[in-house]
Design a protein around this motif. Structure first.
Motif, PDB file in Angstrom:
ATOM      1  N   LEU A  90       0.830  -1.214   0.000  1.00 26.15           N
ATOM      2  CA  LEU A  90       0.000   0.000   0.000  1.00 26.15           C
ATOM      3  C   LEU A  90       0.859   1.255   0.000  1.00 26.15           C
ATOM      4  O   LEU A  90       0.642   2.181  -0.794  1.00 26.15           O
ATOM      5  N   GLY A  91       1.841   1.299   0.886  1.00 22.17           N
ATOM      6  CA  GLY A  91       2.688   2.485   0.997  1.00 22.17           C
ATOM      7  C   GLY A  91       3.537   2.706  -0.239  1.00 22.17           C
ATOM      8  O   GLY A  91       3.654   3.840  -0.735  1.00 22.17           O
ATOM      9  N   LEU A 134       8.253  -7.092  18.684  1.00 27.98           N
ATOM     10  CA  LEU A 134       7.518  -6.761  17.469  1.00 27.98           C
ATOM     11  C   LEU A 134       6.077  -6.391  17.805  1.00 27.98           C
ATOM     12  O   LEU A 134       5.445  -7.044  18.649  1.00 27.98           O
ATOM     13  N   PRO A 135       5.539  -5.339  17.179  1.00 32.15           N
ATOM     14  CA  PRO A 135       4.145  -4.947  17.457  1.00 32.15           C
ATOM     15  C   PRO A 135       3.161  -5.944  16.849  1.00 32.15           C
ATOM     16  O   PRO A 135       3.556  -6.879  16.137  1.00 32.15           O
ATOM     17  N   GLY A 136       1.889  -5.718  17.091  1.00 28.44           N
ATOM     18  CA  GLY A 136       0.851  -6.577  16.536  1.00 28.44           C
ATOM     19  C   GLY A 136       0.615  -6.295  15.065  1.00 28.44           C
ATOM     20  O   GLY A 136       1.351  -5.544  14.420  1.00 28.44           O
ATOM     21  N   ALA A 137      -0.456  -6.878  14.536  1.00 25.98           N
ATOM     22  CA  ALA A 137      -0.741  -6.777  13.101  1.00 25.98           C
ATOM     23  C   ALA A 137      -0.923  -5.334  12.653  1.00 25.98           C
ATOM     24  O   ALA A 137      -0.416  -4.929  11.597  1.00 25.98           O
ATOM     25  N   VAL A 138      -1.633  -4.521  13.454  1.00 25.52           N
ATOM     26  CA  VAL A 138      -1.869  -3.121  13.077  1.00 25.52           C
ATOM     27  C   VAL A 138      -0.558  -2.345  13.056  1.00 25.52           C
ATOM     28  O   VAL A 138      -0.268  -1.584  12.123  1.00 25.52           O
ATOM     29  N   GLY A 139       0.256  -2.543  14.090  1.00 26.94           N
ATOM     30  CA  GLY A 139       1.542  -1.862  14.148  1.00 26.94           C
ATOM     31  C   GLY A 139       2.474  -2.266  13.029  1.00 26.94           C
ATOM     32  O   GLY A 139       3.182  -1.425  12.456  1.00 26.94           O
ATOM     33  N   MET A 140       2.477  -3.547  12.683  1.00 30.78           N
ATOM     34  CA  MET A 140       3.331  -4.028  11.595  1.00 30.78           C
ATOM     35  C   MET A 140       2.867  -3.477  10.250  1.00 30.78           C
ATOM     36  O   MET A 140       3.678  -3.120   9.399  1.00 30.78           O
ATOM     37  N   THR A 141       1.553  -3.389  10.079  1.00 33.79           N
ATOM     38  CA  THR A 141       1.014  -2.830   8.830  1.00 33.79           C
ATOM     39  C   THR A 141       1.361  -1.349   8.704  1.00 33.79           C
ATOM     40  O   THR A 141       1.780  -0.878   7.643  1.00 33.79           O
ATOM     41  N   ALA A 142       1.206  -0.606   9.794  1.00 36.76           N
ATOM     42  CA  ALA A 142       1.536   0.824   9.781  1.00 36.76           C
ATOM     43  C   ALA A 142       3.019   1.041   9.509  1.00 36.76           C
ATOM     44  O   ALA A 142       3.401   1.933   8.730  1.00 36.76           O
ATOM     45  N   THR A 143       3.858   0.204  10.120  1.00 37.70           N
ATOM     46  CA  THR A 143       5.298   0.289   9.864  1.00 37.70           C
ATOM     47  C   THR A 143       5.603  -0.016   8.400  1.00 37.70           C
ATOM     48  O   THR A 143       6.435   0.652   7.773  1.00 37.70           O
ATOM     49  N   GLY A 144       4.910  -1.013   7.853  1.00 42.33           N
ATOM     50  CA  GLY A 144       5.090  -1.360   6.447  1.00 42.33           C
ATOM     51  C   GLY A 144       4.722  -0.212   5.523  1.00 42.33           C
ATOM     52  O   GLY A 144       5.410   0.045   4.525  1.00 42.33           O
ATOM     53  N   ILE A 145       3.645   0.511   5.846  1.00 43.85           N
ATOM     54  CA  ILE A 145       3.237   1.665   5.031  1.00 43.85           C
ATOM     55  C   ILE A 145       4.332   2.725   5.040  1.00 43.85           C
ATOM     56  O   ILE A 145       4.684   3.286   3.998  1.00 43.85           O
ATOM     57  N   GLY A 146       4.876   2.996   6.220  1.00 43.26           N
ATOM     58  CA  GLY A 146       5.931   4.004   6.319  1.00 43.26           C
ATOM     59  C   GLY A 146       7.185   3.613   5.567  1.00 43.26           C
ATOM     60  O   GLY A 146       7.747   4.412   4.798  1.00 43.26           O
ATOM     61  N   ILE A 147       7.633   2.363   5.750  1.00 38.39           N
ATOM     62  CA  ILE A 147       8.837   1.894   5.063  1.00 38.39           C
ATOM     63  C   ILE A 147       8.611   1.856   3.557  1.00 38.39           C
ATOM     64  O   ILE A 147       9.476   2.273   2.778  1.00 38.39           O
ATOM     65  N   GLY A 148       7.438   1.382   3.136  1.00 39.97           N
ATOM     66  CA  GLY A 148       7.143   1.311   1.701  1.00 39.97           C
ATOM     67  C   GLY A 148       7.097   2.690   1.059  1.00 39.97           C
ATOM     68  O   GLY A 148       7.605   2.880  -0.053  1.00 39.97           O
ATOM     69  N   SER A 149       6.511   3.667   1.745  1.00 35.09           N
ATOM     70  CA  SER A 149       6.393   5.019   1.183  1.00 35.09           C
ATOM     71  C   SER A 149       7.763   5.644   0.957  1.00 35.09           C
ATOM     72  O   SER A 149       8.044   6.188  -0.125  1.00 35.09           O
ATOM     73  N   ILE A 150       8.619   5.571   1.965  1.00 38.17           N
ATOM     74  CA  ILE A 150       9.957   6.153   1.823  1.00 38.17           C
ATOM     75  C   ILE A 150      10.758   5.385   0.779  1.00 38.17           C
ATOM     76  O   ILE A 150      11.486   5.986  -0.028  1.00 38.17           O
ATOM     77  N   SER A 151      10.619   4.068   0.770  1.00 34.34           N
ATOM     78  CA  SER A 151      11.359   3.247  -0.190  1.00 34.34           C
ATOM     79  C   SER A 151      11.006   3.610  -1.626  1.00 34.34           C
ATOM     80  O   SER A 151      11.869   3.611  -2.506  1.00 34.34           O
ATOM     81  N   ALA A 152       9.737   3.922  -1.883  1.00 36.04           N
ATOM     82  CA  ALA A 152       9.323   4.297  -3.235  1.00 36.04           C
ATOM     83  C   ALA A 152       9.926   5.630  -3.656  1.00 36.04           C
ATOM     84  O   ALA A 152      10.279   5.821  -4.826  1.00 36.04           O
ATOM     85  N   LEU A 153      10.065   6.551  -2.714  1.00 40.44           N
ATOM     86  CA  LEU A 153      10.572   7.891  -3.034  1.00 40.44           C
ATOM     87  C   LEU A 153      12.080   7.904  -3.266  1.00 40.44           C
ATOM     88  O   LEU A 153      12.600   8.830  -3.896  1.00 40.44           O
ATOM     89  N   VAL A 154      12.789   6.901  -2.739  1.00 38.62           N
ATOM     90  CA  VAL A 154      14.242   6.844  -2.943  1.00 38.62           C
ATOM     91  C   VAL A 154      14.669   5.569  -3.662  1.00 38.62           C
ATOM     92  O   VAL A 154      15.856   5.326  -3.866  1.00 38.62           O
ATOM     93  N   ALA A 155      13.679   4.736  -4.052  1.00 35.69           N
ATOM     94  CA  ALA A 155      13.924   3.522  -4.842  1.00 35.69           C
ATOM     95  C   ALA A 155      14.912   2.571  -4.182  1.00 35.69           C
ATOM     96  O   ALA A 155      15.903   2.172  -4.782  1.00 35.69           O
ATOM     97  N   ILE A 156      14.631   2.239  -2.920  1.00 34.61           N
ATOM     98  CA  ILE A 156      15.464   1.259  -2.224  1.00 34.61           C
ATOM     99  C   ILE A 156      14.609   0.056  -1.846  1.00 34.61           C
ATOM    100  O   ILE A 156      13.377   0.123  -1.864  1.00 34.61           O
ATOM    101  N   GLY A 157      15.272  -1.031  -1.509  1.00 29.97           N
ATOM    102  CA  GLY A 157      14.556  -2.227  -1.082  1.00 29.97           C
ATOM    103  C   GLY A 157      14.120  -2.189   0.357  1.00 29.97           C
ATOM    104  O   GLY A 157      13.549  -3.152   0.861  1.00 29.97           O
ATOM    105  N   GLY A 158      14.384  -1.095   1.052  1.00 35.07           N
ATOM    106  CA  GLY A 158      13.918  -0.920   2.417  1.00 35.07           C
ATOM    107  C   GLY A 158      14.877  -1.375   3.491  1.00 35.07           C
ATOM    108  O   GLY A 158      14.583  -1.256   4.684  1.00 35.07           O
TER     109      GLY A 158
END
Length: 266
Positions: A90-91, A134-158
């Protein structure tokens, strides 16, 4: 032909460094591709977008190869990958459309600032203390959104974000690197699709492009990095990684400065 050889050499270096350090794919590719694409007279206002998209697509095979090697050492935590993947997709996908609406200079500045942060992290050997779980499912999903968003803007694998996060959550470094490599695949896939869709109707893109993705570069880089990524992963436990990270950090600063200078002068 010199450009094609440059793509092949870039693929060899990118794959090896990604496997060895767990980071570095897009960090190397984006500034180098920006320079190479300028030499091919791509439109200045599109060159950073094409570099980001091409880098993201080139990470796909590198991530697969690196993940296979880490999995052989039982270093991939698949439950963590599954929990983070929805947010990652998503991110990453959403952020590609944000990047498509931003001009080349702000993107280059954001990339350079982020790489300066990554380089400083490596030079000073800054590591978060394992102080939580490690956080629960909601926390992991939110973390994934943040990592994915930044990764897309700098084109890294995270890796520069995922590894510190997992280490902070009491995951062993080897497993954090292996899990980060696996998380790089959904980042690369969703980011590539996003950049392809976002650039689909852009005018002036070079021939053999799929949206913002320049396919000849992707094919040549991936053809080599697929084989050098496992080599880097195998040598991760034999080479002085701490020293190599400091050298790599200085290289990041130099490449990012060169990229920013190229954009400003054009």
């Amino acid at each position: 032909m010199e450009i094609w050889w440059a793509f092949l050499l870039l693929g060899a270096v990118v794959g090896f460094v990604a496997g060895l350090l767990g980071v570095g794919g897009g960090a190397i590719m984006v500034p180098v591709l920006t320079t190479l694409f300028m030499s091919l007279n791509f439109l200045p206002e599109q060159v950073v977008h094409i570099a980001l998209a091409t880098s993201m697509a080139s990470i796909i095979l590198t991530s697969i190869a690196s993940t296979r090697t880490h999995q052989q050492h039982q270093a991939v935590l698949w439950p963590v990958v599954r929990l983070m993947s929805a947010g990652i997709v998503l991110g990453t996908f959403g952020a590609t459309f944000i990047a498509a609406r931003v001009s080349a200079l702000p993107l280059a500045i954001f990339f350079s600032v982020f790489m300066a942060y990554v380089a400083l992290q490596m030079l000073l050997n800054i590591k978060p203390k394992p102080s939580r779980h490690l956080p629960g499912a909601v926390g992991m999903t939110a973390t994934g959104i943040g990592i994915g968003s930044i990764s897309a803007l700098v084109a890294i694998g995270g890796g520069s974000l995922t590894v510190p996060f997992l280490t902070w959550c009491n995951v062993r470094v080897q497993q954090a690197i292996g899990t980060s490599a696996a998380i790089g695949l959904p980042i690369a896939l969703s980011g590539s699709i996003g950049y392809a869709v976002a650039g689909w109707d852009q005018v002036g893109l070079p021939p053999f492009s799929l949206g913002y993705i320049y396919l000849p570069a992707v094919l040549l880089i991936s053809a080599v990095s697929f084989f050098t990524a496992p080599l880097g992963a195998k040598l991760a436990h034999r080479l002085p990684v701490a020293t190599l990270k400091k050298i790599f950090a200085l290289l990041l600063i130099g490449l990012s400065a060169k990229m920013l200078h190229s954009i400003l002068t054009h």
